[in-house]
Design a protein around this motif. Sequence first.
Motif, PDB file in Angstrom:
ATOM      1  N   UNK A   1      -4.666   0.463  -5.001  1.00  0.00           N
ATOM      2  CA  UNK A   1      -4.402   0.374  -3.561  1.00  0.00           C
ATOM      3  C   UNK A   1      -3.013  -0.166  -3.268  1.00  0.00           C
ATOM      4  N   UNK A   2      -2.338  -0.730  -4.291  1.00  0.00           N
ATOM      5  CA  UNK A   2      -0.977  -1.195  -4.086  1.00  0.00           C
ATOM      6  C   UNK A   2      -0.764  -2.667  -4.322  1.00  0.00           C
ATOM      7  N   UNK A   3      -1.564  -3.296  -5.200  1.00  0.00           N
ATOM      8  CA  UNK A   3      -1.365  -4.707  -5.528  1.00  0.00           C
ATOM      9  C   UNK A   3      -0.488  -4.798  -6.764  1.00  0.00           C
ATOM     10  N   UNK A   4       0.683  -5.464  -6.629  1.00  0.00           N
ATOM     11  CA  UNK A   4       1.674  -5.562  -7.695  1.00  0.00           C
ATOM     12  C   UNK A   4       1.875  -7.022  -8.086  1.00  0.00           C
TER      13      UNK A   4
ATOM     14  N   UNK B   1       8.754   4.064  -2.466  1.00  0.00           N
ATOM     15  CA  UNK B   1       7.564   4.595  -1.809  1.00  0.00           C
ATOM     16  C   UNK B   1       7.094   5.867  -2.498  1.00  0.00           C
ATOM     17  N   UNK B   2       6.064   6.455  -1.970  1.00  0.00           N
ATOM     18  CA  UNK B   2       5.423   7.578  -2.655  1.00  0.00           C
ATOM     19  C   UNK B   2       6.258   8.845  -2.624  1.00  0.00           C
ATOM     20  N   UNK B   3       7.305   8.851  -1.789  1.00  0.00           N
ATOM     21  CA  UNK B   3       8.220   9.991  -1.781  1.00  0.00           C
ATOM     22  C   UNK B   3       9.404   9.778  -2.718  1.00  0.00           C
ATOM     23  N   UNK B   4       9.491   8.569  -3.309  1.00  0.00           N
ATOM     24  CA  UNK B   4      10.566   8.270  -4.238  1.00  0.00           C
ATOM     25  C   UNK B   4      11.700   7.476  -3.639  1.00  0.00           C
ATOM     26  N   UNK B   5      11.747   7.319  -2.313  1.00  0.00           N
ATOM     27  CA  UNK B   5      12.800   6.531  -1.676  1.00  0.00           C
ATOM     28  C   UNK B   5      12.583   5.051  -1.978  1.00  0.00           C
TER      29      UNK B   5
ATOM     30  N   UNK C   1       0.807  -1.232   0.000  1.00  0.00           N
ATOM     31  CA  UNK C   1       0.000   0.000   0.000  1.00  0.00           C
ATOM     32  C   UNK C   1       0.833   1.272   0.000  1.00  0.00           C
ATOM     33  N   UNK C   2       2.072   1.212   0.471  1.00  0.00           N
ATOM     34  CA  UNK C   2       2.891   2.417   0.547  1.00  0.00           C
ATOM     35  C   UNK C   2       3.753   2.624  -0.692  1.00  0.00           C
ATOM     36  N   UNK C   3       3.672   1.689  -1.663  1.00  0.00           N
ATOM     37  CA  UNK C   3       4.589   1.718  -2.803  1.00  0.00           C
ATOM     38  C   UNK C   3       4.015   2.488  -3.984  1.00  0.00           C
ATOM     39  N   UNK C   4       4.928   3.208  -4.672  1.00  0.00           N
ATOM     40  CA  UNK C   4       4.589   3.833  -5.956  1.00  0.00           C
ATOM     41  C   UNK C   4       4.973   2.911  -7.103  1.00  0.00           C
ATOM     42  N   UNK C   5       6.070   2.160  -6.917  1.00  0.00           N
ATOM     43  CA  UNK C   5       6.531   1.200  -7.920  1.00  0.00           C
ATOM     44  C   UNK C   5       7.265   0.081  -7.198  1.00  0.00           C
ATOM     45  N   UNK C   6       7.422  -1.058  -7.902  1.00  0.00           N
ATOM     46  CA  UNK C   6       8.081  -2.201  -7.274  1.00  0.00           C
ATOM     47  C   UNK C   6       8.743  -3.065  -8.333  1.00  0.00           C
ATOM     48  N   UNK C   7       9.803  -3.783  -7.914  1.00  0.00           N
ATOM     49  CA  UNK C   7      10.536  -4.673  -8.794  1.00  0.00           C
ATOM     50  C   UNK C   7      10.834  -5.979  -8.049  1.00  0.00           C
ATOM     51  N   UNK C   8      10.917  -7.079  -8.794  1.00  0.00           N
ATOM     52  CA  UNK C   8      11.367  -8.351  -8.244  1.00  0.00           C
ATOM     53  C   UNK C   8      12.849  -8.495  -8.556  1.00  0.00           C
ATOM     54  N   UNK C   9      13.642  -8.845  -7.533  1.00  0.00           N
ATOM     55  CA  UNK C   9      15.077  -9.041  -7.724  1.00  0.00           C
ATOM     56  C   UNK C   9      15.395 -10.510  -7.492  1.00  0.00           C
TER      57      UNK C   9
END
Length: 749
Positions: free
Chosen positions: A69-72, A104-108, A45-53
């Motif tokens: 809502x944040x389902x990736x 996250x939504x701030x870019x971190x 829910x707190x993510x703007x983007x996500x990757x699998x490593x």
Amino acid sequence: MQSEIGLSTLGQLVDGHLENPWEILGSHPVQYRGKQATAVRSFLPQARAAWVIDQATGKRRPMRKLHPAGFFEAICEEAVDWKPSKREDGAGTSSKQYRIEMADKSGDTVEINEPYGTPSLLSDFDRYLFGEGKLYALHDFLGAQLRTVDGVSGVNFAVWAPNARIVQVVGDFNGWDGRAHVARLDMSVGVWELFIPQAKAGDKYKFRILDESGQWVDKTDPVGFAAELPPLTASVVTDLGQYQWTDSEWLQKRADSDPMRAPMNVYECHLGSWQKAPGGPHGWMNYRDLAHRLVDYCNRMNFTHVELMPVSEHPFTGSWGYQIVGYFAPTSRHGSPEDFMYFVDYLHRNQIGVIVDWVPAHFPKDQHGLRRFDGSALYEHADPRQGEHPDWGTMIFNFGRNEVRNFLIANALFWMEKYHIDGLRVDAVASMLYLDYSREDGQWVPNEYGGRENLEAIEFLREFNVAVHENHAGAITVAEESTAWPGVSRPVYDGGLGFTCKWNMGWMNDTLRYMHRDPIHRCHHQNDLTFSLIYAFTENFCLPLSHDEVVHGKGSLLSQMPGDLWQKFANLRLLYAYMWTHPGKKLLFMGGELAQWSEWNHDDGPDWLLLDFETHRGIQDLVADLNRVVIENPALHQLDFEGEGFEWVDNMNWQDSTLIYLRKGLEGTAPILVCCNFTPIVRKGYQVGVPEAGYWHEIFNSDSDRYGGSNVGNYPGLHTTGIEHHGRPDSLSVDLPPLGVTIFRLEKQ
């Protein structure tokens, strides 16, 4: 294989109502474009983007955001060596083979591990023991356990809530949004569990529970090791394994000794008010500072033990700690768990034992606590005639439930294992033993035989005592039991409850009632003093002048004494000297040694400024000397619980209100003669029979001018007269001081 997720399932996940998130989250084999592939799904829910490593190759795959809502989700078409293992529900797990990078939504950005791929801490045998109520190491499995899985550090959260529909873990690690961390239910034991890799020591957390009625409620962890400073109520992830203990010598000595034959002068203390810290929150002093001050004071006063009013976390300071929410957490009012470990460790290094008040009889109704924990009457009885205490407005534990007994006994052992506590004083035992305690007809439920005895509580207390004594050599258990229940301090194998000793409430009530009387009337009430010796050895008794005797309008002990100012102080000195020479271990509540004028107030504590006055310093010196006399003279402590340790010389002179008795120790120890005068009349040349001729050294006189008395006495001692008296071969001619006690020890020629 699962290739698509229904909108209903996805909606339940987003709303936080999906009971088993494993069925869609984590890595799963799927069919993709007609081929076998692997889907990795995360709810962030707190993510703007996500990757699998990929942990093996380092390859980074972007994840599609399938729900705002944040389902990736990421679909891995090429062959990957993840080989998801199977759980009982068929869901795959592969936490060690990939990680998630989240922006996250701030870019971190931060890398996290998948929480839905870790096996349970509980083995099949642990589950069996828990169901039987015998998993005494409960604190190693439930709560928040720091854990490393496949090289990944995190926290394993587990809570017993069998009737909950959903349990989420919320805390600093997820922005208090529990939708990302829904625990999994082990239906065989009713435990919800989840490993959260990004959680760490110091994080605050709670369990967010959708109860059986459909209501969400945030609950403090019942097995939480630390808590926020009240009035805040979150639990705190804590590592209890870092403190380096230095009290091994004390523990070995405790294990090798017999507490029954040792002196026990107990100083009952409320840490929140004993001494204050200027500038601290509410004046609360840190455990470490308290340790140093208490050691200095107890060593000066010759106390062998401190008994702490409850230190477990409690929301309402005015309950003095007796309405507990955090049974496994020392209150944060005085610092951290490590600070409390230091407190116990430092007292042990300075030869002072630590007893803690423990409250298994009841718990408060605070919403974040144990009451209706999962929406059902889980820890308490559902029937208010069994589950609610009419006097205290609290809930009563359901001692017939295996898991509840397990929770409480594991808690008792926890304090001894993790904090090296030397003893537990069990509060309000009488309220546990009787189903009709403080209830009228129709307000209680009889046992299966139609009686008033709480059979389940009786078995719980026996199991508790056996567990403590079997697992912690030399540790003691003390019952505050106010009735004539037989065998409270007798072994379980002999039909008793198994406590080490019991507070002698009968002695306390009879003695204080007698001391309240004007001395001119005491001659008519001699039985109030002598009655205690009829039953003194039926139990292993501790004589308490506790906090209960100086609260709720009773006034201080000094203010309860009759007479003018001099007589009040003399009566208090008389009371203490009589108590310290009576069979039984001794307990005095803080402030009693200062001769407080006002009753105890938990906001203020003892009035230390009274020590500016000689009369009050005299009482303090008297208590210190009485403690020393008990320690130095085996006859005053070796046979406290055995009839061979006491002998009346004269208990029949009610006209003069005097009592004369002998205290004796093991063979070869010098006998002690105690002469008590409960009137303000000096009795010169009072003939007292003694068992042996010789010189009897006066080792204590409560009327000494050192204590503020009139200095009537027999110092340094008396030789026998050669005259038979009181049926004994020789006697002494004693000057009995007014409202005083003189103590003699036979010195062999």
